[in-house]
Design a protein around this motif. Sequence first.
Motif, PDB file in Angstrom:
ATOM      1  N   ASP A 109       0.834  -0.937  -0.222  1.00 55.17           N
ATOM      2  CA  ASP A 109      -0.020  -0.043  -0.125  1.00 55.17           C
ATOM      3  C   ASP A 109       0.792   1.340  -0.043  1.00 55.17           C
ATOM      4  N   VAL A 154      -1.812  -4.386  -1.119  1.00 62.42           N
ATOM      5  CA  VAL A 154      -3.074  -4.152  -2.236  1.00 62.42           C
ATOM      6  C   VAL A 154      -2.996  -5.690  -2.707  1.00 62.42           C
ATOM      7  N   VAL A 178      -7.129  -3.929   0.529  1.00 61.06           N
ATOM      8  CA  VAL A 178      -5.744  -3.694   1.170  1.00 61.06           C
ATOM      9  C   VAL A 178      -5.749  -4.259   2.403  1.00 61.06           C
TER      10      VAL A 178
END
Length: 106
Positions: A10, A98, A93
């Motif tokens: 992320d 991700v 997430v």
Amino acid sequence: MTDWVDVAKDGELKEGQCRVVDVDDVMVAVFYREGAYYAIEDMCTHDGGELASGEVEGDQIICPRHGARFCIKNGKALTPPAYEDVYAFPVRVEDGMVQVCDDRFD
């Protein structure tokens, strides 16, 4: 049960960037746009060419072969020569990663 595939950490993708991942032999383009992640099949419905190397304008990806536009948020075909939508995949997430999955066959 659907398997989630790691795309990136992320925050690793910057505004307008895209990363392509293989999800069960389907190429999926994951985009970061305005603080959110979106994923669509990396295949133009006009001729089967890849989309990810195309230009991103706002929330649209422009097919690099013939200029068809698709919405990166929902996969909608927006302009000819493409008339069929591309599949939009769920993205999440989880633990700082991700992830995307192909939920079509659940």
